[in-house]
Motif scaffolding. Structure first.
Motif, PDB file in Angstrom:
ATOM      1  N   ARG A  33      60.650  20.720  47.298  1.00  0.00           N
ATOM      2  CA  ARG A  33      60.585  19.657  48.302  1.00  0.00           C
ATOM      3  C   ARG A  33      59.512  18.653  47.916  1.00  0.00           C
ATOM      4  N   GLU A  34      59.691  17.436  48.389  1.00  0.00           N
ATOM      5  CA  GLU A  34      58.715  16.396  48.087  1.00  0.00           C
ATOM      6  C   GLU A  34      57.436  16.645  48.880  1.00  0.00           C
ATOM      7  N   ARG A  35      56.328  16.675  48.174  1.00  0.00           N
ATOM      8  CA  ARG A  35      55.035  16.877  48.809  1.00  0.00           C
ATOM      9  C   ARG A  35      54.592  15.562  49.445  1.00  0.00           C
ATOM     10  N   GLY A  36      53.915  15.645  50.586  1.00  0.00           N
ATOM     11  CA  GLY A  36      53.480  14.446  51.280  1.00  0.00           C
ATOM     12  C   GLY A  36      52.500  13.612  50.471  1.00  0.00           C
ATOM     13  N   GLN A  37      52.475  12.323  50.734  1.00  0.00           N
ATOM     14  CA  GLN A  37      51.567  11.416  50.038  1.00  0.00           C
ATOM     15  C   GLN A  37      50.177  11.454  50.679  1.00  0.00           C
ATOM     16  N   ILE A  38      49.188  11.049  49.906  1.00  0.00           N
ATOM     17  CA  ILE A  38      47.857  10.778  50.426  1.00  0.00           C
ATOM     18  C   ILE A  38      47.663   9.272  50.300  1.00  0.00           C
ATOM     19  N   LEU A  39      47.438   8.613  51.438  1.00  0.00           N
ATOM     20  CA  LEU A  39      47.446   7.156  51.490  1.00  0.00           C
ATOM     21  C   LEU A  39      46.046   6.589  51.753  1.00  0.00           C
ATOM     22  N   VAL A  40      45.746   5.493  51.073  1.00  0.00           N
ATOM     23  CA  VAL A  40      44.526   4.732  51.302  1.00  0.00           C
ATOM     24  C   VAL A  40      44.923   3.268  51.428  1.00  0.00           C
ATOM     25  N   GLY A  41      44.665   2.693  52.586  1.00  0.00           N
ATOM     26  CA  GLY A  41      45.046   1.304  52.796  1.00  0.00           C
ATOM     27  C   GLY A  41      46.533   1.071  52.638  1.00  0.00           C
ATOM     28  N   GLY A  42      47.330   2.084  52.943  1.00  0.00           N
ATOM     29  CA  GLY A  42      48.780   1.958  52.845  1.00  0.00           C
ATOM     30  C   GLY A  42      49.349   2.252  51.472  1.00  0.00           C
ATOM     31  N   ASP A  43      48.496   2.432  50.462  1.00  0.00           N
ATOM     32  CA  ASP A  43      48.945   2.736  49.103  1.00  0.00           C
ATOM     33  C   ASP A  43      48.722   4.210  48.786  1.00  0.00           C
ATOM     34  N   ALA A  44      49.646   4.785  48.045  1.00  0.00           N
ATOM     35  CA  ALA A  44      49.555   6.208  47.708  1.00  0.00           C
ATOM     36  C   ALA A  44      48.560   6.426  46.577  1.00  0.00           C
ATOM     37  N   VAL A  45      47.551   7.261  46.831  1.00  0.00           N
ATOM     38  CA  VAL A  45      46.625   7.661  45.773  1.00  0.00           C
ATOM     39  C   VAL A  45      46.992   9.053  45.254  1.00  0.00           C
ATOM     40  N   ALA A  46      47.951   9.687  45.927  1.00  0.00           N
ATOM     41  CA  ALA A  46      48.552  10.942  45.457  1.00  0.00           C
ATOM     42  C   ALA A  46      49.996  10.935  45.939  1.00  0.00           C
ATOM     43  N   PRO A  53      63.983  18.504  53.475  1.00  0.00           N
ATOM     44  CA  PRO A  53      62.629  18.815  53.943  1.00  0.00           C
ATOM     45  C   PRO A  53      61.579  18.165  53.049  1.00  0.00           C
ATOM     46  N   ALA A  54      60.494  17.714  53.648  1.00  0.00           N
ATOM     47  CA  ALA A  54      59.404  17.080  52.900  1.00  0.00           C
ATOM     48  C   ALA A  54      58.098  17.344  53.619  1.00  0.00           C
ATOM     49  N   GLY A  55      57.003  17.234  52.882  1.00  0.00           N
ATOM     50  CA  GLY A  55      55.684  17.426  53.473  1.00  0.00           C
ATOM     51  C   GLY A  55      55.242  16.203  54.262  1.00  0.00           C
ATOM     52  N   ALA A  56      54.203  16.384  55.068  1.00  0.00           N
ATOM     53  CA  ALA A  56      53.644  15.271  55.846  1.00  0.00           C
ATOM     54  C   ALA A  56      52.651  14.503  54.974  1.00  0.00           C
ATOM     55  N   SER A  57      52.539  13.204  55.226  1.00  0.00           N
ATOM     56  CA  SER A  57      51.585  12.370  54.501  1.00  0.00           C
ATOM     57  C   SER A  57      50.269  12.272  55.267  1.00  0.00           C
ATOM     58  N   LEU A  58      49.188  12.036  54.544  1.00  0.00           N
ATOM     59  CA  LEU A  58      47.864  11.868  55.127  1.00  0.00           C
ATOM     60  C   LEU A  58      47.419  10.420  54.937  1.00  0.00           C
TER      61      LEU A  58
END
Length: 223
Positions: free
Chosen positions: A50-63, A130-135
């Protein structure tokens, strides 16, 4: 029934009860702990489905997770590498989730958290993948970059807080490292990178802002 047969029956009953009690304890009390154990490769393999959730900074994915054509369907990537490594940490097939938010919020990013129960039900009913939640972090990308550049080649850490809310606007630790070297599907290169990072006397994987030998606050300047 003679005495030897009675004793044998008692021993068999005790053995049966022991097996039943042990199985019940494992299934009902240790199941989650065993499932989340870092060495459980079945859990790791399932997490790559499953796709792991993104980690976002200022709307851009840093992970973020990128689809592949390998047996491992997703590969974790960090577009800005060293700049956010102390915050993101890493997600590696060999070494699991570690370092930063990848470890601290692994259950949310992987989609296994109890907090996502209703979301998983919704995905099941709707047939969505199914996918992970983003932060979405409170980090300000301009403040993060400014702190990173200002620290230069010095060994240390910088943390900037919003005094009104306590929100973290920047968190930098140097020297840093590139988490992409630990998330490749080339397991030989990942192992080599892990050994090199751990052998480095400067300990680049330690977030000096919150761990290791912590630094005292810098004195404020007075005019």
């Amino acid at each position: 029934m003679n005495s030897p047969i009675r004793r044998l029956g008692l021993v068999a009953a005790l053995l049966f009860f022991s097996v039943f009690a042990s199985s019940t304890y494992i299934m009902f009390f240790q199941a989650k702990e065993l499932y989340n154990h870092q060495g459980n490769r079945r859990t790791l393999l399932a997490s790559y489905d499953r796709e792991r959730g993104q980690i976002l900074v200022g709307g851009d994915a840093v992970a973020r997770s990128t689809a592949t054509k390998d047996d491992l369907k997703w590969e974790r990537t960090y577009p800005q590498g060293e700049l956010y490594a102390p915050l993101t940490g890493y997600f590696s097939f060999i070494y699991g989730a570690g370092g930063g938010l990848e470890s601290a919020d692994d259950d949310l990013l992987s989609g296994t958290s109890d907090k996502l129960f209703y979301r998983r039900i919704s995905e099941l009913i709707s047939g969505r993948q199914p996918a992970g939640a983003s932060l979405d972090l409170t980090i300000n990308p301009d403040a993060q970059k400014a702190a990173y550049d200002a620290l230069g080649d010095q060994k240390g850490a910088v943390v900037a807080l919003d005094p009104r809310t306590g929100a973290i606007l920047a968190m930098v630790s140097k020297p840093s490292y590139d988490p992409n070297t630990l998330t490749s599907h080339n397991l030989n290169s990942v192992t080599a990178a892990w050994k090199q990072l751990n052998a480095d006397a400067n300990k680049p994987m330690v977030n000096r802002a919150i761990a290791g030998n912590l630094y005292p606050p810098a004195p404020s300047s007075r005019s």
